[in-house]
Design an enzyme around this catalytic site. Structure first.
Site, short mmCIF file in Angstrom:
data_model
loop_
_atom_site.label_atom_id
_atom_site.label_comp_id
_atom_site.label_asym_id
_atom_site.label_seq_id
_atom_site.Cartn_x
_atom_site.Cartn_y
_atom_site.Cartn_z
CG ASP A 41 7.34 68.08 -22.32
OD1 ASP A 41 6.18 68.52 -22.38
OD2 ASP A 41 7.62 66.90 -22.60
CE1 TYR A 66 -1.77 62.63 -25.02
CE2 TYR A 66 -0.91 63.39 -27.11
CZ TYR A 66 -0.76 62.66 -25.96
OH TYR A 66 0.40 61.96 -25.73
#
Lengths: 414, 414
Positions: B215, B240
């Site tokens: 991740d 984001y």
């Protein structure tokens, strides 16, 4: 509205543009057209694929970008929740607006992710809600492809535990045996525009002990849907067709309250009971909010939120009445054109908000229509598809579109 | 950059605002700040949670809404593909921009859906790529919660076939037995900012016969990542945070080419080899495009596309150098404050782009900092977290932020 004998105005009356303009003059929804930004010189009959741009959306996007994101930054997740603008609750606020259109209670709807991802959530939940001995997923062989693909992928992930059975929708009843776990159907066929009786099919499925999953892609915002009235179990729908939420807008998921305790397969932090507790174990939020997965796409979701306000003062019975009148008129104006084979039911009860014809040169015919500013679409192998969105299509549009179709068909004949 | 002995400027030198302003004056990335719209009176140290608004994004959103959606309508799906604007290829174009930042080839990246949904895709794919006899998913007990939730949900859906084993990341090696299918880790800890050596851990996992899933939420755009250089298998990341794609921006998925043949669990029509063929059977598109599921959220995806152009002329080595210098300076300025316990490694190689401290009244301290215009965030139970985004945070910002932290800590002491 639900009579089975079609009532259609005569061809003579409709051929007169005057008559159609008179219908426009007394159309209770006529004022809604001004709430959309439609390009000049275009008659848009493809709102069943991508809804037109509501006039209020660009300003909302500008505000979300510059003020909520640019100025307030991270504070927008929680700030201004009295003003109904905090991003954390945005999925719930949009869900409440969708709920009104589909006969659901707000806490039975979750908004976010694509329709395909919602199909995955809904089907995994429906399978969990079904009796574990039942191993058949019954669906329409002509269902929209992504519905079939999602079922194929989910079933493979679950070790091929289920038998995915696509059958002609007309034969559904004969396949509704004691092995059926879930009946997964799209209410309005994306090619033909044929509409299924959601309540009747749900009753039939329940009588056979199955759970229902409805795809409302061509239903929500096209006419009133009454999921709870029908006793429906699960449903999904699209934000970018009749809801006008913009290209690829977030989709929605309906889960009837009695099924809220099913396990959540796509369990993400935004569906957690307390996302910022940062707990190691997933604990579902109350109601359908548990089916929200990751961080919502705020820009796209805000556009949908704003677009749904267009429905605020819309009477859904008037919407359906106009939809039927528009499609009636279009069908009447094209009746008797030899190359066009109508595939949309004449019966009101069995019709969505689109009209489709087979034509031997459908692809080329649509190309020429688009060139003339009449935008419908082509669907393989030979379908001309025209969507009628009562919020921004006028009766006069119907007249001019039908004229263009006749012209193009005549050209191709020569 | 990867030396293990931290090189930090002395406290004396840094305490002088002058010295820091001199660093700004020769900062090769200083001009990038003008490419962001930052609010007046705010020092924004939370770009690791929500990246600031790139100045080019509002105009792009306006264009996508008014021109691509409003005027071109459905034609935008395929029109103008020479101009690089057709929506069908938009996910691929964004994927190519992300690929450059993470050491991937464009056809190894798929963009769309939330990070959580991408974790689901990546983990199901990683499990399919692992040896079928291996049944352990090894992860960091302090992993970001959604990573754990997604694994819990997926495993339950698969009948509890796997053993999800969260262990302290320091003990990882001792758990890397022959039963481990997938090692699922977040490279930079969201609380402490500790950075794992992606290449070393990947080697370790491979030596034990396991597949890796990284991740990169706090990595991509914060520093250069070299997935293929490390031989990584699967990765996901966030649009984001350091990529500045806007609230809830589409996330990305990396699948190394050698794993492209694994089954696609979330199989939707936009990952089909020919979406408009409308075939009944799913057939995957070439490369990582098969991991695109439903219709892309064009508004949010266009904002991310535009935001990524900010990185066009950015040298990633300079980005990392500035990130380390900013975090070094902040740590130096707050050294010796008794209430602050640094939890971020001083070692450059083990540091992401954030600095975190424990403080006994962290929640209240952060509330007061935000009130003063220094925006970082609080993470449960007692973490003050400050993100340093080299594209728009200056050395002078570091000085003023550290001053504010000292003031607030002093206030709370009194």
């Amino acid at each position: 509205m639900t009579q089975t004998t079609p009532m259609r105005p005569t061809l003579d009356a409709l051929q007169a543009l005057d008559a159609l303009q008179a219908l426009d003059a007394r159309d209770p929804l006529a004022h809604k057209r001004a709430e959309f930004l439609l390009p000049q010189g275009v008659i848009y009959l493809d709102g069943n694929s991508l809804g037109a741009l509501p006039a209020r959306v660009p300003a909302r996007l500008e505000c979300v970008a510059r003020e909520e994101w640019g100025d307030a930054l991270i504070r927008s997740w929680t700030a201004n929740n009295e003003g109904g603008r905090d991003w954390m609750a945005l999925p719930d606020r949009v869900a409440a607006k969708v709920a009104r259109l589909i006969g659901a209670r707000p806490h039975e709807v979750a908004v976010g992710d694509s329709t395909s991802v919602n199909l995955f959530k809904a089907l995994s939940a429906a399978l969990a809600a079904a009796a574990p001995t039942r191993r058949v997923i019954l669906t329409d062989a002509d269902n929209f492809p992504t519905d079939l693909y999602v079922a194929q992928g989910l079933n493979a992930l679950m070790g091929g535990r289920y038998d995915l059975k696509p059958v002609p929708v007309a034969d559904l009843a004969t396949h509704l045996g004691p092995d059926v776990a879930v009946v997964m159907l799209t209410q309005v066929d994306y090619r033909t525009g044929e509409r299924l009786d959601l309540a009747a099919v749900t009753r039939q499925a329940h009588a056979a002990g199955a759970v229902t999953l409805w795809d409302l892609a061509h239903s929500a915002g096209a006419f009133e849907v009454d999921l709870n009235g029908a006793g429906a179990d699960f449903a999904v729908g699209c934000g970018y067709k009749y809801l006008n939420g913009g290209p690829g807008a977030p989709a929605f998921l309906f889960v009837a309250e009695r099924h809220h305790a099913v396990p959540v397969a796509l369990s993400g932090w935004m569906g957690h009971a307390d996302p910022f507790e940062m707990a190691r174990e997933y604990a579902p939020a109350a109601g359908a909010r548990r089916f929200v997965v990751g961080t919502p796409m705020v820009l796209s979701l805000s556009a949908l939120d704003s677009a749904l306000d267009v429905f605020g003062d819309v009477d859904l019975a008037a919407l359906r009445a106009k939809s039927l009148a528009l499609t009636d008129a279009f069908m009447a104006l094209l009746e008797g054109v030899p190359e066009l084979t109508l595939v949309t039911p004449a019966d009101h009860a069995r019709r969505g908000s689109q009209v489709s014809y087979r034509h031997p040169q459908a692809r080329e015919a649509m190309r020429r229509l688009v060139e003339r500013g009449v935008i419908g679409d082509f669907r393989t192998p030979d379908i001309l598809r025209f969507g009628f969105t009562p919020l921004y299509v006028s009766y006069a549009d119907v007249y001019h579109a039908a004229q263009a179709v006749q012209d193009v068909v005549r050209e191709l004949r020569g």
